[in-house]
Design an enzyme around this catalytic site. Sequence first.
Site, mmCIF file in Angstrom:
data_model
loop_
_atom_site.group_PDB
_atom_site.id
_atom_site.type_symbol
_atom_site.label_atom_id
_atom_site.label_comp_id
_atom_site.label_asym_id
_atom_site.label_seq_id
_atom_site.Cartn_x
_atom_site.Cartn_y
_atom_site.Cartn_z
ATOM 1 N N ASP A 157 -3.912 2.427 8.165
ATOM 2 C CA ASP A 157 -4.593 2.560 9.457
ATOM 3 C C ASP A 157 -3.903 3.527 10.406
ATOM 4 O O ASP A 157 -2.745 3.905 10.208
ATOM 5 C CB ASP A 157 -4.651 1.199 10.152
ATOM 6 C CG ASP A 157 -3.271 0.769 10.708
ATOM 7 O OD1 ASP A 157 -2.283 0.834 9.955
ATOM 8 O OD2 ASP A 157 -3.202 0.402 11.899
ATOM 9 N N ARG A 185 -8.953 1.644 8.041
ATOM 10 C CA ARG A 185 -8.537 0.870 6.867
ATOM 11 C C ARG A 185 -9.668 0.751 5.843
ATOM 12 O O ARG A 185 -9.427 0.626 4.650
ATOM 13 C CB ARG A 185 -8.135 -0.550 7.275
ATOM 14 C CG ARG A 185 -6.866 -0.654 8.095
ATOM 15 C CD ARG A 185 -6.433 -2.120 8.132
ATOM 16 N NE ARG A 185 -5.509 -2.433 9.209
ATOM 17 C CZ ARG A 185 -4.180 -2.308 9.136
ATOM 18 N NH1 ARG A 185 -3.641 -1.846 8.047
ATOM 19 N NH2 ARG A 185 -3.406 -2.638 10.153
ATOM 20 N N ASP A 224 0.842 -1.199 0.000
ATOM 21 C CA ASP A 224 0.000 0.000 0.000
ATOM 22 C C ASP A 224 0.877 1.247 0.000
ATOM 23 O O ASP A 224 0.659 2.168 -0.767
ATOM 24 C CB ASP A 224 -0.978 0.003 1.188
ATOM 25 C CG ASP A 224 -0.291 -0.316 2.516
ATOM 26 O OD1 ASP A 224 0.847 -0.829 2.491
ATOM 27 O OD2 ASP A 224 -0.879 -0.051 3.564
ATOM 28 N N ASP A 272 7.423 3.752 2.967
ATOM 29 C CA ASP A 272 7.791 4.911 3.789
ATOM 30 C C ASP A 272 9.316 4.893 4.001
ATOM 31 O O ASP A 272 10.065 5.402 3.172
ATOM 32 C CB ASP A 272 7.008 4.811 5.106
ATOM 33 C CG ASP A 272 7.205 6.014 6.004
ATOM 34 O OD1 ASP A 272 7.932 6.946 5.624
ATOM 35 O OD2 ASP A 272 6.645 6.033 7.125
ATOM 36 N N LYS A 274 6.059 7.457 -0.186
ATOM 37 C CA LYS A 274 6.331 8.624 0.676
ATOM 38 C C LYS A 274 7.849 8.820 0.707
ATOM 39 O O LYS A 274 8.531 8.387 1.652
ATOM 40 C CB LYS A 274 5.776 8.356 2.080
ATOM 41 C CG LYS A 274 5.692 9.578 2.957
ATOM 42 C CD LYS A 274 5.363 9.200 4.383
ATOM 43 C CE LYS A 274 3.885 9.245 4.682
ATOM 44 N NZ LYS A 274 3.612 9.088 6.143
HETATM 45 C C1 PRP Z 1 2.949 -0.466 6.597
HETATM 46 C C2 PRP Z 1 2.766 -0.676 5.094
HETATM 47 C C3 PRP Z 1 4.077 -1.278 4.675
HETATM 48 C C4 PRP Z 1 5.060 -0.667 5.646
HETATM 49 C C5 PRP Z 1 5.805 0.436 4.976
HETATM 50 O O1 PRP Z 1 2.667 -1.648 7.253
HETATM 51 O O2 PRP Z 1 1.697 -1.541 4.822
HETATM 52 O O3 PRP Z 1 4.088 -2.679 4.773
HETATM 53 O O4 PRP Z 1 4.318 -0.130 6.743
HETATM 54 O O5 PRP Z 1 6.639 1.103 5.872
HETATM 55 P P1 PRP Z 1 8.216 1.153 5.737
HETATM 56 O O6 PRP Z 1 8.546 1.529 4.321
HETATM 57 O O7 PRP Z 1 8.591 2.236 6.717
HETATM 58 O O8 PRP Z 1 8.790 -0.171 6.121
HETATM 59 P P2 PRP Z 1 2.501 -1.753 8.837
HETATM 60 O O9 PRP Z 1 3.785 -2.250 9.431
HETATM 61 O O10 PRP Z 1 1.978 -0.450 9.364
HETATM 62 O O11 PRP Z 1 1.435 -2.908 8.999
HETATM 63 P P3 PRP Z 1 -0.039 -2.996 8.344
HETATM 64 O O12 PRP Z 1 0.152 -3.181 6.859
HETATM 65 O O13 PRP Z 1 -0.647 -4.198 8.992
HETATM 66 O O14 PRP Z 1 -0.761 -1.712 8.659
#
Ligand code: PRP
Length: 179
Positions: free
Chosen positions: A158, A164, A99, A102, A130
């Site tokens: 979320d 979500r 999704d 970051d 991002k």
């Molecule tokens: C979010 C998103 C990615 C990750 C990206 O998942 O879905 O998998 O963070 O962040 P990064 O580039 O800083 O590693 P999260 O760990 O929040 O879990 P979720 O998908 O269950 O919300």
Amino acid sequence: MHSDLKKILFTEQQINSAVRKLGAQLSTEYVDKQPIVICVLKGAVLFMVDLVKRMEIPLEMDFMAISSYGDSSQSTGVVRILKDLDRPVEGRHVLIVEDIVDTGLTLAYLKETLLHRHASSVRVVALFDKPEGRKVEISIDYCGYTVPNDFIVGYGLDYAEKYRNLPYVGVLKPEVYCK
Ligand code: PRP
């Protein structure tokens, strides 16, 4: 939920349009390759479901859940697998569906893991990028939209497991997470 948002960043229509475009592009790129399309739980679920419907080619779906150690709000890069893939990826073309990218730490770990398992190719499709959050250099092969360094929720994203299921994406009001 809507009243917790400062503004809408992407409407349902804008998201649909990006998903359609990515689906068409991936249908061309992966024709005759029967890729394994991997959803990284949970955030990517909504995007994955909509994207594969727009990929008009044979493909397989698999799911992976990972979690970073330490403070959940600060990615450390140390990751553990909570749910692994059901099938081996050796000799297969793999497409990771995210999704949002970051810091890039989740993706860096996943790519390395899948290449280590001898996938023929590992590429990434992310709906949102991002770039200001990046801690490691990582290439996103197919991307929907670039987003600012704000707290965004909706369409899989979320805050404390909430929002979500919003069909659109918006910026959360600071007072919601600074309580
Ligand atoms: C979010 C998103 C990615 C990750 C990206 O998942 O879905 O998998 O963070 O962040 P990064 O580039 O800083 O590693 P999260 O760990 O929040 O879990 P979720 O998908 O269950 O919300």
